[in-house]
Scaffold this active site. Structure first.
Site, short mmCIF file in Angstrom:
data_model
loop_
_atom_site.label_atom_id
_atom_site.label_comp_id
_atom_site.label_asym_id
_atom_site.label_seq_id
_atom_site.Cartn_x
_atom_site.Cartn_y
_atom_site.Cartn_z
N LYS A 184 -89.11 1.90 3.57
CA LYS A 184 -89.25 1.71 5.02
C LYS A 184 -90.48 2.46 5.53
O LYS A 184 -90.86 3.48 4.95
CB LYS A 184 -88.01 2.26 5.74
CG LYS A 184 -86.77 1.42 5.62
CD LYS A 184 -85.64 2.03 6.43
CE LYS A 184 -84.36 1.23 6.28
NZ LYS A 184 -84.45 -0.14 6.80
N ARG A 244 -75.52 -5.11 2.14
CA ARG A 244 -74.76 -6.29 1.71
C ARG A 244 -74.36 -6.20 0.24
O ARG A 244 -73.34 -6.74 -0.17
CB ARG A 244 -75.57 -7.56 2.00
CG ARG A 244 -76.91 -7.62 1.28
CD ARG A 244 -77.86 -8.65 1.88
NE ARG A 244 -78.39 -8.23 3.19
CZ ARG A 244 -79.11 -9.00 4.00
NH1 ARG A 244 -79.42 -10.22 3.63
NH2 ARG A 244 -79.54 -8.53 5.15
N1 BES Z 1 -79.92 -0.16 7.43
C1 BES Z 1 -80.78 -1.26 7.62
C2 BES Z 1 -80.53 -2.00 8.94
C3 BES Z 1 -80.82 -1.24 10.21
C4 BES Z 1 -82.00 -1.44 10.88
C5 BES Z 1 -79.88 -0.39 10.75
C6 BES Z 1 -82.26 -0.78 12.06
C7 BES Z 1 -80.13 0.27 11.93
C8 BES Z 1 -81.33 0.06 12.60
C9 BES Z 1 -80.58 -2.26 6.49
O1 BES Z 1 -80.24 -1.72 5.27
C10 BES Z 1 -81.88 -2.97 6.30
O2 BES Z 1 -82.83 -2.33 5.98
N2 BES Z 1 -81.88 -4.29 6.51
C11 BES Z 1 -83.06 -5.08 6.35
C12 BES Z 1 -82.64 -6.37 5.69
C13 BES Z 1 -83.78 -7.26 5.30
C14 BES Z 1 -84.63 -6.60 4.25
C15 BES Z 1 -83.23 -8.58 4.80
C16 BES Z 1 -83.69 -5.34 7.72
O3 BES Z 1 -82.94 -5.54 8.68
O4 BES Z 1 -84.90 -5.30 7.81
MN MN Z 2 -81.87 -1.06 4.15
#
Ligand code: BES
Ligand code: MN
Ligand code: ZN
Length: 520
Positions: free
Chosen positions: A291, A365
């Site tokens: 990230k 997931r």
């Molecule tokens: N933990 C994150 C989602 C999230 C984003 C929670 C902002 C709280 C605030 C999750 O694990 C994630 O990174 N999801 C990705 C999925 C994508 C790569 C398909 C996302 O939402 O970018």
């Molecule tokens: Mn994530």
């Protein structure tokens, strides 16, 4: 160095009495706005409790000064303005008379609590009839409970890691005087607020103090206190169960993953349980699909789904509901260590299905898929709900004011919507159209963990649905937007965890009836 998170105890206490207000640092009076007839938008504050000389004096001053207009959640402390010999008087606005509902009272309770803290009033006494004058007697317990919930949930702070401030002011609490509903309402509100604050504190605890192992220890203690069973599985047990997706996420971290299982056995032995599954990513760096660093510290809250499950179990243990309920939490870090899984890797799930890891940041997931399979195998639940901070897309779609829900059971979704209205928590349904499945097909495995960016939250739901037994009514709750840093309601703290869906789920489970089978 720092103690285990203590069982959360509410600092302030509430008492509800049918007698007249007793001595306190301030008397609290609720005021409504009454829009005047005709064109002018002006409204005057009105008091609906018993009139007196003192009340008349306040009313005429309010008319002159226009300083306090009784807008929703507005408060005004009249220092040294004695009403019935109380040293101070606190006014709280309840907004338009036409719009009053239980959520208005919940927020009023929070407004009172925040004003009390700010003014350092140890004990306050609320004139109950000033809040409830327009509420039908049958609805009064429900409205009063909402007021108490707001009072007890507001002002949450996480101070475990700060130097103790010995001079800091501690509120004693509040009395609500001159109303009938009593102990029952108070107990319910305290149980719910304790559970919410417990979940919040879990989320607030930083990643280095809430590793999966620490999380398990805290929940073992909580289970003991609330009369729940608790079992914890570690890496070797997860390997034995062939939970390749869960282990895959954990393999980039030096912290051992934990599957934490909480059980409440309040129903008949033969009753199938209701299962609650939580995403417990104690810190989400994204893994190799790292990230960006902006606000990455918030990813300590990536276990709020698990915290919500822990909070619900905390509440139903205390309420001793006549149901069997199991809570399963997949706790792990998502780190980019030397052994971390890489984009393109294929992992095998407990169910046997293979998954191509396109994006290691779509880890929630993966954890949920294996924990759901475990839940189905060992508990054959009559219904299953999962809670997760799953997608950034849900924040874009819905903001923080509501939680996204989706699933295979219109009945269970309908019940969630009803409980949402009853508890003042919001949910918004998102679709799980078949057409979304196409995007998760993989050239090398049965499915891939991430597709295009379109409809990201539904795609997350579709991925999970792939692992859900179609006979089990199931709902997925994406709380990525609603779980923390809430600025929209005064009983949620802006800088801490929120603890959403605990009150909603407690209401749903308190009114539980068996469901028809799921539609797939
Ligand atoms: N933990 C994150 C989602 C999230 C984003 C929670 C902002 C709280 C605030 C999750 O694990 C994630 O990174 N999801 C990705 C999925 C994508 C790569 C398909 C996302 O939402 O970018
Ligand atoms: Mn994530
Ligand atoms: Zn995550």
């Amino acid at each position: 160095m720092f103690a285990l998170l203590e069982e959360f105890k509410l600092a302030a206490k509430i008492s509800i009495t049918s007698s007249q207000p007793s001595s306190a640092d301030a008397l609290v009076l609720g005021w409504f706005q009454e829009e005047s007839e005709g064109k002018s938008k002006e409204s005057t504050p009105v008091y609906l409790g018993k009139k007196s000389k003192d009340i008349d004096a306040i009313a005429s001053r309010l008319k002159q000064s226009k300083h306090f207009s009784a807008k929703k959640n507005e408060t005004d402390l009249l220092r040294y303005f004695p009403v019935q010999d109380f040293p101070n008087t606190l006014l709280v606005g309840l907004g338009s008379l036409k719009k009053v509902n239980s959520e208005v009272l919940r927020q009023a309770g929070a407004a009172v609590s925040l004003a009390q803290k700010k003014a350092k009033l140890g004990k306050i006494s609320v004139v109950g009839e000033s809040l409830l004058a327009k509420v039908a007697p049958a609805d009064q317990p429900y409205y009063l409970q909402a007021f108490c919930e707001g009072y007890l949930m507001a002002g949450h702070e996480y101070k475990d890691l700060k130097k103790a401030d010995k001079t800091s002011f501690e509120m004693q609490g509040m009395e609500i005087a001159g109303v009938k509903p009593g102990a029952e309402v108070n107990t319910q509100a305290s149980i719910l607020a304790s559970a919410v604050n417990f979940a919040r504190a879990l989320g607030d605890r930083p990643g280095n103090f809430l590793t999966p192992a620490e999380f398990a220890k805290i929940l073992e203690k909580m289970a003991k206190d609330q009369g729940l069973k608790c079992k914890v599985l570690g890496r070797s047990e997860l390997q034995k169960e062939k939970m390749g997706l869960f282990i895959g996420v954990a393999q980039g971290s030096v912290e051992e993953p934990k599957l934490i299982i909480l059980e409440h056995r309040g129903g008949k032995k033969t009753d199938k349980p209701i299962a609650l599954v939580g995403k417990g990513v104690t810190f989400d760096t994204g893994g190799i699909s790292l990230k960006p660093s902006a606000a990455m510290e918030d990813m300590k809250y990536d276990m709020m789904g698990a915290a919500v499950v822990a909070g619900i179990m905390h509440a139903i243990g205390a309420l001793n509901l006549p149901l069997n309920v199991v809570g399963l939490i997949g706790a792990t870090e998502n780190m980019p260590g030397g052994r971390a899984q890489k984009p393109g890797d294929v992992a095998r799930s407990m169910s046997g299905k293979s998954v191509e890891i396109i994006n290691t940041d779509a880890e929630g997931r993966l954890v949920l898929a294996d924990v759901i399979e475990y839940t189905q195998k060992y508990f054959q639940p009559q219904a299953m709900l999962d809670f997760a901070t799953l997608t950034g897309a849900v924040v874009h779609a819905l903001g923080s004011v509501t939680s996204g829900i989706m699933g295979t059971s219109p009945d269970l979704i309908g019940r969630m919507k009803d409980s949402a209205v009853h508890t003042g928590e919001r949910v918004w349904e998102l679709p799980l159209y078949e057409e979304y499945e196409e995007d998760l097909r993989s050239a090398v495995a049965d499915i891939k963990n991430s597709g295009s960016r379109e409809a990201g939250s539904s795609k997350g739901g579709i991925f999970i649905k792939f692992f859900v037994d179609s006979k089990i009514p199931w709902v997925h709750c994406d709380i990525a937007g609603s779980a923390y840093h809430r600025k929209d309601v005064n009983y949620h703290p802006a800088k801490y965890g929120a603890g959403v869906l605990i009150r909603l789920m407690a209401h749903l489970l308190q009114n539980w009836k068996p469901l028809p089978q799921a539609h797939s």
